[in-house]
Write a protein that holds these residues in place. Sequence first.
Motif, short mmCIF file in Angstrom:
data_model
loop_
_atom_site.label_atom_id
_atom_site.label_comp_id
_atom_site.label_asym_id
_atom_site.label_seq_id
_atom_site.Cartn_x
_atom_site.Cartn_y
_atom_site.Cartn_z
N GLY A 11 47.43 -65.62 8.85
CA GLY A 11 46.56 -65.79 7.69
C GLY A 11 45.09 -65.87 8.05
N LEU A 12 44.65 -65.04 8.95
CA LEU A 12 43.22 -65.00 9.32
C LEU A 12 42.65 -63.65 8.87
CD1 LEU A 12 43.68 -66.40 12.94
CD2 LEU A 12 42.73 -67.66 11.01
N PRO A 13 42.32 -63.51 7.60
CA PRO A 13 41.96 -62.18 7.07
C PRO A 13 40.72 -61.56 7.71
CG PRO A 13 41.58 -63.88 5.43
CD PRO A 13 42.27 -64.55 6.56
N LEU A 14 39.71 -62.40 8.01
CA LEU A 14 38.47 -61.83 8.56
C LEU A 14 38.72 -61.26 9.96
CD1 LEU A 14 35.48 -61.30 8.10
CD2 LEU A 14 34.99 -63.49 9.18
N LEU A 15 39.41 -62.05 10.79
CA LEU A 15 39.72 -61.60 12.14
C LEU A 15 40.61 -60.35 12.08
CD1 LEU A 15 39.47 -62.15 15.17
CD2 LEU A 15 41.58 -63.48 15.03
N ASN A 16 41.57 -60.37 11.15
CA ASN A 16 42.47 -59.23 10.99
C ASN A 16 41.69 -57.97 10.61
OD1 ASN A 16 44.90 -57.82 10.71
ND2 ASN A 16 44.85 -58.14 8.52
N PHE A 17 40.71 -58.14 9.69
CA PHE A 17 39.88 -57.01 9.25
C PHE A 17 39.09 -56.44 10.44
CE2 PHE A 17 35.81 -55.43 7.63
CZ PHE A 17 36.26 -54.47 6.74
N VAL A 18 38.48 -57.36 11.21
CA VAL A 18 37.66 -56.94 12.36
C VAL A 18 38.52 -56.18 13.37
CG1 VAL A 18 36.33 -57.77 14.36
CG2 VAL A 18 35.96 -58.77 12.10
#
Length: 251
Positions: A11-18
């Motif tokens: 559930g780490l959307p920003l890290l996942n996006f990067v």
Amino acid sequence: MLASALSANLGLPLLNFVLEKLVIGCAVAMAVALQSEFRRFLEQLGRGEFWQLFHHHRLAVPKSDSVIDEIVEAVKELSKNRIGALLILETTGPIDERDFSVPGVKLNAEVSKELIQTIFQPKTLLHDGATLIRASRIVSSGIILPLSGRTASRQLGTRHRAAMGITERVENCICVVVSEETGSISLAERGTLYRPLTIRKLKESLESKLSPTVDREAVAPGLFSLMRQIGSKALALVPRLLKITIDRFSR
Ligand SMILES: Nc1ncnc2c1ncn2[C@@H]1O[C@H](COP(=O)(O)OP(=O)(O)OP(=O)(O)O)[C@@H](O)[C@H]1O
């Protein structure tokens, strides 16, 4: 990719996006950087040369110092007299003639400065095209090579683009080019043209690349070689892409 999947699950959307953008960026950059290696790899696959894909061979085609001297002397004379010439010198193992557009005429003659100069005299039937040298033999002349499609090389004429074209496709050769227009000497290796060279620099380059004492690695873009190149280029790209992405998101 693993980290990207992990960050999605945690559930780490920003890290996942990067990380997702990083994976796409790496894939695109690698496809661009390794396009000629991929093309050769697919060509080998298409020819059914499966064994060579896994075979990491060290098959040297050395040239003795006297052969190098004959080549250098011939190039010196051709350059002085502004006679255009294109020599293909095998470095490690024979070239597959299917890599040539037209294979030329078989000569199978001992290398000598006199013969090289004679071949490229404008009035001879074989002066057009390239001459292939394997170890101490002139294999054939009048070879037509594939041209390089590189944008930067469009200002260069077809002789120079042919030298770049063949060394781009085939790793186990280098080309020596003498310009008819200027007499300048160039050396093509792996699709890159080094020019203009002095006779001394040419001799040094040939000695370092062709001398029998040099331990050279092979040639055919085997699977392992391709994987190694992908690995090293990917490693070099990751910190740069990471920095770009972090800079973008920290703004
Ligand atoms: N595909 C090819 N493969 C091998 N040789 C080629 C090829 N295309 C052209 N050549 C050789 O190059 C000659 C034409 O040279 P051109 O003037 O176009 O090139 P250049 O790179 O400007 O060289 P130069 O400086 O000698 O003029 C042809 O006569 C032929 O001998």
